[in-house]
Design a protein around this motif. Structure first.
Motif, PDB file in Angstrom:
ATOM      1  N   ARG A   3      38.518  37.912  36.784  1.00 18.95           N
ATOM      2  CA  ARG A   3      39.794  37.056  36.552  1.00 18.95           C
ATOM      3  C   ARG A   3      40.260  36.330  37.982  1.00 18.95           C
ATOM      4  NH1 ARG A   3      41.497  43.218  35.190  1.00 18.95           N
ATOM      5  NH2 ARG A   3      40.980  43.088  32.883  1.00 18.95           N
ATOM      6  N   TYR A  65      32.621  46.391  43.063  1.00 17.04           N
ATOM      7  CA  TYR A  65      33.552  46.979  42.323  1.00 17.04           C
ATOM      8  C   TYR A  65      34.959  47.010  43.053  1.00 17.04           C
ATOM      9  CZ  TYR A  65      34.014  50.904  45.538  1.00 17.04           C
ATOM     10  OH  TYR A  65      33.877  51.847  46.581  1.00 17.04           O
ATOM     11  N   ASP A  66      36.008  47.291  42.165  1.00 17.78           N
ATOM     12  CA  ASP A  66      37.389  46.595  42.672  1.00 17.78           C
ATOM     13  C   ASP A  66      38.077  48.242  43.007  1.00 17.78           C
ATOM     14  OD1 ASP A  66      40.361  46.394  42.716  1.00 17.78           O
ATOM     15  OD2 ASP A  66      40.432  45.253  40.920  1.00 17.78           O
ATOM     16  N   THR A  68      40.878  49.018  43.256  1.00 18.10           N
ATOM     17  CA  THR A  68      42.252  49.194  42.773  1.00 18.10           C
ATOM     18  C   THR A  68      41.969  49.626  41.212  1.00 18.10           C
ATOM     19  OG1 THR A  68      42.663  47.056  42.168  1.00 18.10           O
ATOM     20  CG2 THR A  68      43.379  47.679  44.268  1.00 18.10           C
ATOM     21  N   ASP A  69      40.513  49.577  40.909  1.00 23.14           N
ATOM     22  CA  ASP A  69      40.010  49.772  39.291  1.00 23.14           C
ATOM     23  C   ASP A  69      39.057  50.790  39.145  1.00 23.14           C
ATOM     24  OD1 ASP A  69      39.519  49.592  36.689  1.00 23.14           O
ATOM     25  OD2 ASP A  69      38.827  47.476  36.658  1.00 23.14           O
ATOM     26  N   GLU A  70      39.438  51.931  38.760  1.00 21.75           N
ATOM     27  CA  GLU A  70      38.367  53.154  38.581  1.00 21.75           C
ATOM     28  C   GLU A  70      37.443  52.718  37.601  1.00 21.75           C
ATOM     29  OE1 GLU A  70      38.138  57.895  39.304  1.00 21.75           O
ATOM     30  OE2 GLU A  70      40.046  57.041  38.672  1.00 21.75           O
ATOM     31  N   SER A  71      37.623  52.249  36.667  1.00 20.99           N
ATOM     32  CA  SER A  71      36.713  51.881  35.767  1.00 20.99           C
ATOM     33  C   SER A  71      35.725  50.904  36.299  1.00 20.99           C
ATOM     34  CB  SER A  71      37.361  51.294  34.606  1.00 20.99           C
ATOM     35  OG  SER A  71      37.891  49.982  34.697  1.00 20.99           O
ATOM     36  N   SER A  72      36.041  50.000  36.938  1.00 17.13           N
ATOM     37  CA  SER A  72      34.989  49.174  37.729  1.00 17.13           C
ATOM     38  C   SER A  72      34.336  49.900  38.456  1.00 17.13           C
ATOM     39  CB  SER A  72      35.358  47.770  38.227  1.00 17.13           C
ATOM     40  OG  SER A  72      35.962  48.300  39.530  1.00 17.13           O
ATOM     41  N   LYS A  99      38.558  44.292  47.652  1.00 17.34           N
ATOM     42  CA  LYS A  99      40.126  44.516  47.848  1.00 17.34           C
ATOM     43  C   LYS A  99      40.596  45.476  48.655  1.00 17.34           C
ATOM     44  CE  LYS A  99      41.005  42.293  43.057  1.00 17.34           C
ATOM     45  NZ  LYS A  99      41.840  42.669  41.850  1.00 17.34           N
ATOM     46  N   LYS A 106      47.967  51.418  45.862  1.00 17.03           N
ATOM     47  CA  LYS A 106      47.383  50.599  44.745  1.00 17.03           C
ATOM     48  C   LYS A 106      45.763  50.971  44.713  1.00 17.03           C
ATOM     49  CE  LYS A 106      50.457  46.739  44.761  1.00 17.03           C
ATOM     50  NZ  LYS A 106      50.770  45.388  45.032  1.00 17.03           N
ATOM     51  N   ARG A 107      45.366  51.744  45.709  1.00 22.25           N
ATOM     52  CA  ARG A 107      43.750  51.931  45.664  1.00 22.25           C
ATOM     53  C   ARG A 107      43.605  53.205  44.591  1.00 22.25           C
ATOM     54  NH1 ARG A 107      39.247  52.108  49.247  1.00 22.25           N
ATOM     55  NH2 ARG A 107      40.318  50.792  50.546  1.00 22.25           N
ATOM     56  N   ALA A 108      42.653  53.034  43.691  1.00 21.04           N
ATOM     57  CA  ALA A 108      42.199  53.852  42.861  1.00 21.04           C
ATOM     58  C   ALA A 108      40.730  54.675  43.143  1.00 21.04           C
ATOM     59  CB  ALA A 108      42.130  53.413  41.424  1.00 21.04           C
TER      60      ALA A 108
END
Length: 186
Positions: A3, A65-66, A68-72, A99, A106-108
């Motif tokens: 993105r 991985y990101d 902030t995005d646990e799925s990544s 990130k 915002k951290r996952a």
């Protein structure tokens, strides 16, 4: 999905990128210029058939991985399975949580969870921020150093061994004929 983030007033617009991103990064390591080719599919499923071909020629792979995005993060295991299936056994890998500049709220994915996964696979781990350039240089230098070291070790192991072949000592008396081989009816 990769993105692009664009600020418009108080809103952040997320636009899917259309293709594989390819960059060349030249760094200097131990007085030598090293060209890194970086192929970024951003984990997009539609490029999976292409990425398997790139694995075969890859010398190093950054698994990003990101935070902030646990799925990544959860998808990293799938990428490692792909690497194990399609890349050479000794390809260098580094796990990267990007990130890291984001607010803790915002951290996952906690840092400790990223480090634990890297430890499980026996690979290095970095947290980076592409936005603030935190640890970005260190990741590139680390993968380049690891590859260079692996190649140097491989070159050392593949150097031809020197063997000394000498005639049998005639002073020990007459030599016996060599034993007959079981090959070819002898």
């Amino acid at each position: 999905m990769r993105r692009e983030r664009k600020k418009e007033g108080d809103f952040e617009v997320v636009v899917p990128s259309p293709a594989i991103d390819f960059k060349i990064r030249t760094i200097e390591l131990d007085g030598k210029r090293i060209k890194l080719q970086i192929w970024d599919t951003a984990g997009q499923e539609r490029f999976r058939t292409i990425t398997t071909a790139y694995y075969r020629g890859a010398m190093g792979i950054l698994l990003v991985y990101d935070v902030t995005d646990e799925s990544s993060f959860n998808n990293i295991r799938n990428w490692i399975r792909n690497i194990e299936q399609h890349a050479s056994d000794n390809v260098n890998k580094i796990l990267v949580g990007n990130k890291a500049d984001m607010d803790e709220s915002k951290r996952a994915v906690p840092t400790a969870k990223g480090q634990a996964l890297a430890d499980e696979y026996g690979i290095k781990f970095f947290e980076t921020s592409a936005k603030t350039n935190l640890n970005v240089e260190q990741v590139f230098f680390s993968i380049a150093t690891d590859i260079k070291q692996r190649l140097a070790e491989t070159d050392t192991r593949t150097e031809p061994q020197t063997f000394k072949i000498s005639k049998p000592d005639d002073s020990a008396g007459p030599s016996q004929p060599p034993p007959k081989s079981a090959c070819c009816g002898s």
